[in-house]
Design a protein around this motif. Structure first.
Motif, short mmCIF file in Angstrom:
data_model
loop_
_atom_site.label_atom_id
_atom_site.label_comp_id
_atom_site.label_asym_id
_atom_site.label_seq_id
_atom_site.Cartn_x
_atom_site.Cartn_y
_atom_site.Cartn_z
N GLU A 102 0.84 -1.19 0.00
CA GLU A 102 0.00 0.00 0.00
C GLU A 102 0.88 1.26 0.00
O GLU A 102 0.66 2.19 -0.78
CB GLU A 102 -0.90 0.01 1.23
CG GLU A 102 -1.84 1.20 1.25
CD GLU A 102 -2.62 1.30 2.55
OE1 GLU A 102 -3.75 1.78 2.50
OE2 GLU A 102 -2.08 0.91 3.60
N ARG A 103 1.89 1.25 0.86
CA ARG A 103 2.79 2.40 0.96
C ARG A 103 3.60 2.57 -0.34
O ARG A 103 3.75 3.67 -0.86
CB ARG A 103 3.74 2.20 2.15
CG ARG A 103 4.67 3.34 2.40
CD ARG A 103 3.96 4.60 2.85
NE ARG A 103 4.86 5.74 2.76
CZ ARG A 103 4.46 6.99 2.57
NH1 ARG A 103 3.19 7.27 2.45
NH2 ARG A 103 5.34 7.95 2.49
N SER A 155 4.45 10.07 5.91
CA SER A 155 4.31 8.84 6.69
C SER A 155 5.57 8.68 7.54
O SER A 155 6.41 7.83 7.29
CB SER A 155 4.14 7.65 5.74
OG SER A 155 3.85 6.47 6.46
N ARG A 210 1.32 4.10 -2.90
CA ARG A 210 1.01 5.51 -2.58
C ARG A 210 2.17 6.41 -2.93
O ARG A 210 1.99 7.47 -3.52
CB ARG A 210 0.70 5.68 -1.08
CG ARG A 210 -0.61 5.12 -0.66
CD ARG A 210 -1.65 6.19 -0.32
NE ARG A 210 -2.98 5.61 -0.38
CZ ARG A 210 -3.57 4.96 0.62
NH1 ARG A 210 -2.95 4.85 1.78
NH2 ARG A 210 -4.76 4.44 0.46
N SER A 226 2.50 7.52 -6.44
CA SER A 226 1.37 8.32 -6.91
C SER A 226 0.20 7.50 -7.43
O SER A 226 -0.40 7.83 -8.46
CB SER A 226 1.79 9.29 -8.03
OG SER A 226 2.92 10.00 -7.65
N CYS A 227 -0.12 6.42 -6.75
CA CYS A 227 -1.27 5.62 -7.16
C CYS A 227 -2.35 5.71 -6.09
O CYS A 227 -2.08 5.86 -4.92
CB CYS A 227 -0.89 4.15 -7.31
SG CYS A 227 0.31 3.84 -8.59
N LYS A 228 -3.58 5.57 -6.58
CA LYS A 228 -4.69 5.41 -5.64
C LYS A 228 -4.77 3.92 -5.33
O LYS A 228 -4.71 3.10 -6.25
CB LYS A 228 -5.97 5.90 -6.32
CG LYS A 228 -7.19 5.77 -5.46
CD LYS A 228 -8.43 6.34 -6.14
CE LYS A 228 -9.62 6.06 -5.23
NZ LYS A 228 -10.86 5.87 -5.89
#
Lengths: 244, 154
Positions: free
Chosen positions: A102-103, B41, A106, A109-111
């Motif tokens: 997920e990180r 983060s 992200r 630059s992806c949803k």
């Protein structure tokens, strides 16, 4: 007037940019021919050309109204819309890997939508048989990344189900695995996997994936424009043949 | 004075990491984790490693329970647990833990119970070593943040 009058060829190109016009192109050719044939009936050529310009103008306006907003190619360089918003569905049963991927996405630059099983992935896509296709037309997924070894349904089986569905079979599916088993890799690629990534997945892998997907999309865009160009030439040559 | 504190702590952190890489406890995947951490983060590494610890301890407990059972025979289940451990350890760059899990898995594939018991002991040992090292690393990072905070008052 400073502006040059558009040539017939330019006019044809403009018409061809309105995709809905193409089924009606024979109708437009008919109009053009009828108008031009009036030159036999009168010597007032300037009246004829004015009339044909007027008709042409109104045809263009009509086409403009019929043009679907989504296909405005002047600003949009890809069917993904803004290239930053690649929407990825990630499937992995390991909580550590889910957090990691997920990180990773992200940062690239992806949803991201992450689910913990193939069954949940199918639910999300509306392919679990419990939903009708209503409501899932707006779901825009650009890429599916799935772990291979998962309890219940494996990533390979998930991919097969996705490829069987008409709604989602075009979406690239990438399979990830910590095991470097060649026959497994071959099987996945044969079944239509976009790529097979060995875990642990790296930033460079995701970047490479993104670049190749965007490039494929750019190619698709170029093909559409080339097709349009060809159709414009087709209209133009038909006009010429009709001795306009 | 305060500036020296930050620099010294940073040097300690670097020395610890270098040592861990040198020993093969961590590999370049750990660097990937660090690369993914930024202002958006800021505790990513800490968060992922803690999730890893929670998951791993559950799996290790389960493995111990399985093997302690006299009538144990479910080697397949051991294999499944180990697959998870191998996967998550490699995702965070815990190379030595990953390697001993792979060795343990080979023993389980041969249905070798004493081999499995030995394998589990080695994995537990390596895991606890890693956990202690990570705690030390996080403590140093925490101290450095505090020292840096004092150095630049708001």
């Amino acid at each position: 007037m400073d502006r040059q009058k558009p040539t017939d060829r330019q006019r044809c190109l403009r018409i061809s940019r309105f995709p809905l016009i193409l089924p009606y192109k024979s109708l437009f050719l008919h109009f053009f021919c009828k108008i031009k044939s009036l030159t036999f009936l009168t010597n007032h050529k300037h009246i004829i050309s004015l009339l044909s310009s007027l008709v042409y103008r109104s045809l263009i306006d009509m086409a403009d109204v019929m043009r679907p907003e989504k296909l405005d190619m002047s600003n949009d360089t890809s069917s993904l819309g803004s290239p930053e918003l690649l929407h990825v569905l990630a499937v992995d049963d390991s909580i550590v890997d889910r957090k990691f991927i997920e990180r990773l996405l992200r940062v690239s630059s992806c949803k991201v939508t992450v689910v913990d099983s193939a069954t949940r992935a199918l639910q999300y896509l509306g392919l679990d048989g419990n939903h009708s296709s209503v409501g899932f037309e707006d779901l825009k997924i650009n890429l599916i990344m799935t772990d291979y070894s998962m309890p219940g349904m494996t990533g390979y089986e998930l991919m097969k189900k996705i490829k069987e569905s008409s709604a989602f079979r075009e979406i690239p599916v990438v399979i990830m695995s910590s095991e470097n088993i060649l026959p497994r890799i071959d099987r996945c690629l044969e079944e239509g996997a976009e790529d097979f990534l060995l875990k642990p997945v790296k930033l460079a892998d995701v970047k490479r994936l993104r670049d190749s997907l965007l490039k494929a999309d750019e190619m698709a865009f170029k093909n559409i424009m080339h097709k349009r160009e060809l159709q414009a030439n087709d209209i133009y040559s038909q006009l010429k043949r009709a001795k306009i | 004075m305060l500036g020296l504190g930050v620099d010294r702590l940073q040097a300690d952190i670097n020395r610890l990491l270098t040592s861990l890489f040198h020993q093969g406890v961590l590999d370049e995947q750990f660097l990937q984790l660090q690369q993914l951490q930024d202002e958006t983060s800021p505790t990513f590494v800490y968060d992922v490693i803690n999730i890893y610890f929670d998951e791993s301890e559950k799996l290790l407990r389960s493995l111990r329970l399985l093997l302690m059972d006299r009538e144990f025979s479910d080697y397949k289940k051991i294999g499944l647990h180990l697959n998870q451990l191998v996967g998550s350890s490699s995702s965070i760059g815990a190379r030595r833990v990953r390697n001993v899990c792979v060795a343990f898995r080979s023993a389980s594939e041969l249905n070798n119970r004493p081999g499995c018991l030995r394998g589990l002991e080695v994995v537990e040992h390596e895991y606890h070593y890693l956990k202690n090292m990570m705690h030390e690393l996080f403590q140093l990072e925490q101290q450095r943040l505090l020292a840096a905070g004092v150095r630049y008052p708001m």
